[in-house]
Scaffold this active site. Structure first.
Site, short mmCIF file in Angstrom:
data_model
loop_
_atom_site.label_atom_id
_atom_site.label_comp_id
_atom_site.label_asym_id
_atom_site.label_seq_id
_atom_site.Cartn_x
_atom_site.Cartn_y
_atom_site.Cartn_z
N ASP A 137 5.20 6.45 3.90
CA ASP A 137 4.97 5.69 2.66
C ASP A 137 4.63 6.63 1.51
O ASP A 137 3.68 6.39 0.76
CB ASP A 137 3.85 4.67 2.87
CG ASP A 137 3.87 3.57 1.81
OD1 ASP A 137 4.95 3.34 1.22
OD2 ASP A 137 2.82 2.95 1.55
N PHE B 211 -3.41 -2.75 1.16
CA PHE B 211 -4.58 -2.73 2.03
C PHE B 211 -5.70 -3.60 1.47
O PHE B 211 -6.39 -4.30 2.21
CB PHE B 211 -5.06 -1.28 2.17
CG PHE B 211 -6.17 -1.08 3.16
CD1 PHE B 211 -5.91 -0.62 4.43
CD2 PHE B 211 -7.49 -1.33 2.81
CE1 PHE B 211 -6.93 -0.42 5.36
CE2 PHE B 211 -8.53 -1.13 3.71
CZ PHE B 211 -8.24 -0.69 5.00
N GLY B 212 -5.85 -3.53 0.17
CA GLY B 212 -6.93 -4.25 -0.49
C GLY B 212 -7.42 -3.47 -1.68
O GLY B 212 -6.83 -2.47 -2.08
N PRO B 213 -8.54 -3.89 -2.30
CA PRO B 213 -9.04 -3.21 -3.49
C PRO B 213 -9.71 -1.87 -3.14
O PRO B 213 -10.21 -1.66 -2.04
CB PRO B 213 -10.07 -4.19 -4.05
CG PRO B 213 -10.52 -4.96 -2.86
CD PRO B 213 -9.34 -5.08 -1.95
#
Length: 833
Positions: free
Chosen positions: A639, A525-527
């Protein structure tokens, strides 16, 4: 007469076969029916058309007594006993239909009727037949009318099977109840029985010598409110008909025709369920009771909580009726209101303006008391009605039952660790935070109404202005024309009205301008950054990366899904931010980061002893159970992995990252299909990775992999460079087949005292990763296995794992584990076939 040698051989073979058939026919019968001209001897049986059920005589272990019974597949699974209290003492018993139409067990030499169906009729002669059908029911029919005049389902012993009824008639008082055996090897009637009671709000009761022993709580159309373990799935399929010509009855069944179950009342008063799939045992469960399950354990107004010591306590404003006995652990006298804390209802009704009205104590996760009254009103009206009725001592509300209230001492109270209902207990106003003023009809009332109206109007106007300004600030039309904002607009303003909106500037300050030193980790997703708000609240901010493989769809999915969920084993979403072309999610901060940061670190894993690991395992399972069964939505996570399990300050596990989750409809075995397969390689079951098919059993597979990782302390991907390129699943299966599974246990936690618990977890893990999704247990069954309510675990079948990895897959898997993070998400994109 001489025969050729080969003809002699054929003749002898024929004679042998004929002799065998003649001999075998003495002990069995292919027919399913008894008639007036055909009786059943002790050494004979009749079999249902499906061959699943058999009627015949049997003897319990270490006994020579003979009983007429019906069993499923073999005598171990006896579902009905006719003459349980009148055994035949030898092998001379026969079963026949007499002239009056009754089915009887007869001692043939003595001519004595030992047992009878006892059908009374004015006719002297009835021509009847007895047939064993494919449901296991022995049905006695009158041939002239075709009507059923008796059947074994309405005269049960100690066991219920699908389509059998526990029934009661409110008018006549007649009941179909079940009576336990005296002991495992003595099928005569014991001291425990089970019946349907309280037909206005039906409950199932277990009785011990005619005293209430245990009760389910009222039925709400889905479950019994006093039995939260029903929501853990092992009792799905129950149906209650509250009024069938005056008779209420409860029954259970399976959607899968290949499933069969036997629910029995044990000699010591517990329920036992054995389930079969394709005639193979898949579940053996005995629901143990704790001290709080016993009816009225803490007496009137006393509450039982098995997690506390002592287990009984009095609510605020109450005290033990007999303090001496209470201190000695004898709680049967219960609790009474403390002196001087009497309810003020009557005084209020007399018109005193000096007395504050009563209020309510709110208690969560409660088993509702016995003897409730019901009314079909809303939740708000339920509380108001109780407050207006001086005899009402408590109320509760369930969306299926509606309003329940109590006007007598509260008996059989219990606090559950989960489930139950919110119970509102009436107390004087001084015991609640806000008391309701009374007797407001005085001078100035109209003036008061006018003030309220003016203030309310100003408040509404102010709220409208603020809402408009907030909309302008957050609306994409009033921001830069960033393409992501256009997508937001297309998604119905992202349903952000359901979540608090955070200002970008405040998140920027909280994270020190998203400083690298505040980064907790980085996933697909990102940081993710740690932040501290102005009020000192610690938060975790997940910021969608511009180059992220995930996009607005996953962001929206997480907002929509997790905003509707609340559970102690799910991470809590606090809000979001969609300013300046950004999409950010704000979560509660987890000080211990993610499970993988502990589990796979050589130093940190020493802090995870077995008690902590087993606690984490159970917590994850309960979180998944909530997603699959107990939440308002039925959700498949897709997930589940160690990096998506966060740990709070008390090491309580919380499932995170719902970007790939799906809201689905239908039953647990229903499959959905996707053309774009996303998730983490190694945790995806083969039917999903290869064909795009996912169901609840997909999450069960992922949980199985995760369970094996927790027990072994090794990543599933850590075997990719071994000689055989086995995954952890494959390696565990290899050890299982070699009967060396104990070597899988992490040496850091191995302890002889917990060896059986560790081996049990591995066993459960292998059951979860079986190749055929249908053979994997449901997560509700997994929970019961973990808390040891299922005493027998079936052997695992062939597990699903990839023996060889291609280079691309291996590379993807390696990348997925480059760093420990609290939100490491790996995207594996595979086009389903």
């Amino acid at each position: 007469m001489a025969f050729p040698t080969h003809n002699k051989a054929h003749f002898l073979l024929f004679i042998t076969f004929l002799t065998f058939c003649t001999f075998f026919s003495c002990y069995s019968s292919i027919t399913d029916t008894l008639t007036s001209s055909k009786y059943l001897k002790d050494n004979e049986t009749i079999t249902s058309d499906s061959t699943n059920f058999i009627l015949g005589f049997f003897s319990p272990l270490n006994s020579t007594n003979r009983y007429l019974g019906i069993w499923y597949i073999n005598q171990t699974n006896t579902i009905w006993i006719g003459n349980r209290d009148q055994p035949v003492t030898d092998s001379n018993g026969i079963v026949e239909i007499q002239k009056d139409g009754n089915l009887v067990i007869l001692d043939k030499p003595k001519g004595i009727i030992i047992w009878s169906t006892n059908i009374s009729s004015s006719a002297k002669s009835i021509n009847s037949t007895a047939q064993l059908n494919d449901a296991g029911n022995l049905i006695l029919r009158d041939l002239s009318s075709g009507l059923t005049i008796w059947d074994s389902f309405t005269h049960p012993a100690d066991a219920a099977v699908p389509s059998m009824r526990i029934a009661a008639n409110k008018v006549t008082g007649e009941k179909i109840s079940f009576v336990a055996r005296k002991s495992e090897n003595d099928p005569s009637s014991g001291s425990f029985s089970i019946s349907l009671e309280r037909l206005d709000a039906p409950e199932v009761f277990i009785w011990h010598d005619k005293k209430i022993y245990w009760r389910t709580g009222p039925w709400n159309g889905r479950i019994f409110l006093g039995s939260p373990r029903m929501s853990t799935e092992y009792l799905f399929g129950w149906l209650l008909n509250p009024n069938d010509n005056g008779t209420a009855y409860i029954t259970y069944n399976f959607a899968d025709k290949n499933m069969f179950g036997i629910l029995s009342l044990t000699p010591h008063g517990t329920l036992k369920l054995v389930e079969y799939s394709d005639k193979k045992e898949v579940l053996n469960l005995e629901v143990d009771q704790n001290e709080c399950d016993f009816y009225g354990k803490c007496g009137p107004n006393g509450n039982c909580d098995n997690s506390t010591t002592p287990i009984c306590h009095c609510f605020e404003g109450f005290e033990p009726k007999n303090s001496v006995e209470w201190s000695l652990g004898n709680w049967t006298d219960g609790c009474v209101r403390q002196e001087g804390l009497n309810l003020k209802c009557e005084i209020v009704k007399n018109g005193s303006s000096l007395v504050k009205q009563d209020g309510f104590l709110l208690k969560h996760n409660m088993k509702v008391p016995d003897f409730n009254d019901r009314s079909p009103v809303t939740q708000d009206q339920c509380g108001a009605d109780c407050l207006a009725n001086c005899s009402c001592l408590a109320y509760a509300y369930d969306p299926y039952i509606f309003c329940m209230h109590w006007s007598r001492e509260l008996i059989d109270l219990q606090t559950f660790p989960y489930g139950g209902v919110d119970l509102f207990i009436r107390v004087p106003a001084e015991l609640v935070a806000v008391a309701v003023p009374v007797n407001k009809k005085k001078k100035g009332t109209k003036k008061g109404f006018l003030i309220i109206a003016i203030v309310g109007g100003i408040g509404a106007f102010t709220f409208a202005i603020c809402a408009y300004l907030l909309w302008r600030k957050c609306s994409p039309r009033h921001k830069g024309r960033h393409p992501r904002n256009s997508i937001v607009r297309e998604h119905k303003q992202m349903k952000l009205d359901e979540l608090p909106l955070y200002e970008f500037e405040k998140l920027e300050i909280a994270t020190k301008n998203f400083h690298f030193g505040n980064m907790l980790g980085k996933g697909g997703f990102g940081p993710v950054y740690k932040g501290v708000m102005d009020d000192g609240q610690e938060i975790a901010v997940k910021r969608l990366s511009k180059s992220s493989g995930q996009g607005i769809e996953e962001f929206m999915n997480e907002v929509v899904v997790i905003s509707k969920l609340q559970h102690r084993n799910l991470v809590r979403l606090l809000g979001c931010c969609v300013e300046r072309g950004e999409q950010m999610l704000v979560y509660e901060f987890m000080p211990n980061k993610s499970l993988d940061a502990f589990l796979f670190d050589p130093l940190q894993k020493k802090n995870l002893d077995w008690k902590k690991r087993s606690y984490i395992i159970e917590g994850i399972a309960r979180g998944i159970l909530y997603l699959h069964r107990d939440s308002r939505l039925r959700i498949i996570h897709r997930d589940l992995k160690a990096s998506n399990i966060l740990l709070d300050g008390d090491m309580i596990p919380k499932i995170s990252d719902f970007g790939l989750a799906r809201i689905v409809k239908g039953g647990e075995d229903d499959e959905a299909n996707t053309k774009r397969v996303v998730g983490t390689y190694g945790y995806m079951p083969p039917e999903y990775a290869m064909e795009g098919l996912f169901s609840e059993k997909s999450d069960v597979y992922s949980f199985g992999v995760l369970l094996l990782e927790i027990v072994s302390g090794r990543r599933n991907s850590s075997f990719y460079h071994s000689e055989d390129s086995l995954s952890l699943v494959g390696f565990a299966w290899k050890l299982w087949l070699e009967e060396n599974i104990i070597s899988l246990i992490d040496p850091e936690v191995w302890d002889a005292c917990f060896e059986s618990s560790m081996l049990r977890c591995i066993h459960i893990g292998l059951l979860c990763v079986q190749e055929v999704p249908k053979e994997r247990p449901s997560i509700s069954t997994v929970v019961l296995m973990l808390i040891s309510e299922i005493t027998h675990l079936p052997p695992p079948g062939k597990v699903a794992y990839v023996h060889k990895q291609n280079s691309r897959s291996t590379e993807s898997s390696q990348k997925s584990h480059q760093s420990n993070s609290n939100n490491n998400v790996t995207m594996t994109d595979v086009q389903g076939r």
